[in-house]
Design an enzyme around this catalytic site. Sequence first.
Site, mmCIF file in Angstrom:
data_model
loop_
_atom_site.group_PDB
_atom_site.id
_atom_site.type_symbol
_atom_site.label_atom_id
_atom_site.label_comp_id
_atom_site.label_asym_id
_atom_site.label_seq_id
_atom_site.Cartn_x
_atom_site.Cartn_y
_atom_site.Cartn_z
ATOM 1 N N HIS A 128 -17.349 -14.531 -13.825
ATOM 2 C CA HIS A 128 -18.599 -14.491 -14.598
ATOM 3 C C HIS A 128 -19.748 -14.706 -13.608
ATOM 4 C CE1 HIS A 128 -21.640 -16.139 -17.404
ATOM 5 N NE2 HIS A 128 -20.943 -15.622 -18.386
ATOM 6 N N ASP A 205 -13.217 -22.289 -13.145
ATOM 7 C CA ASP A 205 -14.134 -22.056 -14.256
ATOM 8 C C ASP A 205 -13.270 -21.946 -15.508
ATOM 9 O OD1 ASP A 205 -15.570 -20.875 -16.273
ATOM 10 O OD2 ASP A 205 -16.498 -19.326 -15.030
ATOM 11 N N GLN A 208 -13.362 -20.083 -20.533
ATOM 12 C CA GLN A 208 -12.587 -19.301 -21.513
ATOM 13 C C GLN A 208 -11.158 -19.797 -21.637
ATOM 14 O OE1 GLN A 208 -13.952 -17.267 -23.496
ATOM 15 N NE2 GLN A 208 -15.904 -16.895 -22.484
ATOM 16 N N LYS A 231 -18.167 -23.238 -26.706
ATOM 17 C CA LYS A 231 -17.063 -22.273 -26.874
ATOM 18 C C LYS A 231 -15.837 -22.974 -27.452
ATOM 19 C CE LYS A 231 -18.637 -19.721 -22.788
ATOM 20 N NZ LYS A 231 -19.284 -18.498 -23.299
ATOM 21 N N CYS A 369 -21.825 -10.459 -18.615
ATOM 22 C CA CYS A 369 -22.155 -11.278 -17.437
ATOM 23 C C CYS A 369 -21.041 -11.193 -16.403
ATOM 24 C CB CYS A 369 -22.414 -12.736 -17.808
ATOM 25 S SG CYS A 369 -23.822 -12.955 -18.858
HETATM 26 C C1 LIG Z 1 -15.803 -17.315 -17.755
HETATM 27 C C2 LIG Z 1 -17.153 -17.903 -18.045
HETATM 28 N N1 LIG Z 1 -17.731 -18.691 -17.137
HETATM 29 C C3 LIG Z 1 -18.922 -19.258 -17.345
HETATM 30 C C4 LIG Z 1 -19.618 -19.041 -18.522
HETATM 31 C C5 LIG Z 1 -20.942 -19.695 -18.702
HETATM 32 O O1 LIG Z 1 -20.887 -20.613 -19.737
HETATM 33 P P1 LIG Z 1 -22.211 -21.333 -20.251
HETATM 34 O O2 LIG Z 1 -23.176 -20.221 -20.608
HETATM 35 O O3 LIG Z 1 -21.769 -22.111 -21.427
HETATM 36 O O4 LIG Z 1 -22.721 -22.169 -19.140
HETATM 37 C C6 LIG Z 1 -19.074 -18.201 -19.493
HETATM 38 C C7 LIG Z 1 -19.830 -17.910 -20.717
HETATM 39 O O5 LIG Z 1 -19.661 -16.889 -21.336
HETATM 40 C C8 LIG Z 1 -17.804 -17.631 -19.250
HETATM 41 O O6 LIG Z 1 -17.239 -16.836 -20.158
#
Ligand SMILES: Cc1ncc(COP(=O)(O)O)c(C=O)c1O
Length: 414
Positions: A128, A205, A208, A231, A369
């Site tokens: 992401h 990370d 998900q 999430k 993203c």
């Molecule tokens: C794999 C992954 N990493 C990071 C994020 C960023 O999360 P946040 O916007 O809650 O900081 C997301 C959000 O969609 C994500 O799917």
Amino acid sequence: MLQKAGALDIERIRADFPILDIEVNGKQLVFLDNAASSQMPQPVIDRIVQYQTSEHANIHRAVHYLSEKATSEYEAARRKAQRFINAREEREVIFTSGTTDGINLVAHGFGRKFIGEGDEIILTTLEHHSNIVPWQMVAQEKGAKLRVVPIDDHGEILLDEYRKLLNASTRLVAVTHVSNALGTINPVKEMIAMAHEHGVPVLIDGAQAAPHMRVDVQELDCDFYAFSGHKLCGPTGIGILYGKAALLEKMQPFKGGGDMILSVTFEKTTYNTIPHKFEAGTPPIMAAIGLGAAIDYVSGLGMDAIAAQETELLDYATDRVNRMDGVRIIGTAERKAAVLSFAVEGVHPHDVGTLLNEEGVAIRTGHHCAQPVMQRFKVPATCRASFAFYNTPEEVDALVAAIRKVQKLFGVKE
Ligand SMILES: Cc1ncc(COP(=O)(O)O)c(C=O)c1O
């Protein structure tokens, strides 16, 4: 048909989510955008109301009843998060504003201190943007390099390529546990072990992954693990960064301010102990307590039961969409979680999303993203249906019927 899939009683669970009852464009809502943000059950909403109506004050500051109550509930939420990911110690759990904030904390606190000229940071094509851009910023500032692990046509990481990238200049590996764009579950435990053979720390990370499977940071042996509350059926504006205590102790704070200090003079500041060293200013107390309630809720259902239910639903959806002419699934890894990305031949993803919305079906369209993933598959965008444990096979059927309607409207299929 699959209403009682796994051990979960979906009908009873759905009754906990008032928002799932609303109508959109005169149709019953079918919410399949859970990877962006999942919905909040009534017990979490109730907990937030209880906090705001009878427990709210600023924390760590005063000796009066409300401040002590808010502080103890905030710290209790930290312990819930600790148990949720099986962190060894409470002080290894830092409240952040979300996954992005957690990764930035590591980029600033660890990266800017321990990464220098000529050093390398390993990422993967599946990341992401929030696990790319902070590292790019560190690399630019320090003269370090990003090395990127490629993926195959299924959306799986090429482990041999990863092995080749690890070397004496590697300072950090940052990899997503589950791809938000494709749903691939990465072999992070193996990747962590390989990095550790080179003495390289690993950030996972978990945005998900934490909502969809049991996460045990001690079993994974990761050095950092970040995820978001929103999430995971919790509020926005809150997340968790786990870090091994020994590393957190060595890191520099990311933000300066109140609560993260032990003493301040104009000549010198002594920082607070972890985790408080990384929690400057008034934190989102209500959101942290809400996250604690969300953790209670999903833990009550059981993360293994959630994973089993969602896997069954994803298999059902994959099978149904695979049988459709003119629809191609993007991301066909062997191990996937809760995400079905697809393209409808002859129709732009944004048109698919707009027309599905007219049928009450909420999916996400765009690059999610994760532009490097789109570039890898040579598409500008995909349609993404993403599931939570409260979704049903009937909702998958509604998705399929709505896609058929789009195909007919565009004349790409009879
Ligand atoms: C794999 C992954 N990493 C990071 C994020 C960023 O999360 P946040 O916007 O809650 O900081 C997301 C959000 O969609 C994500 O799917």
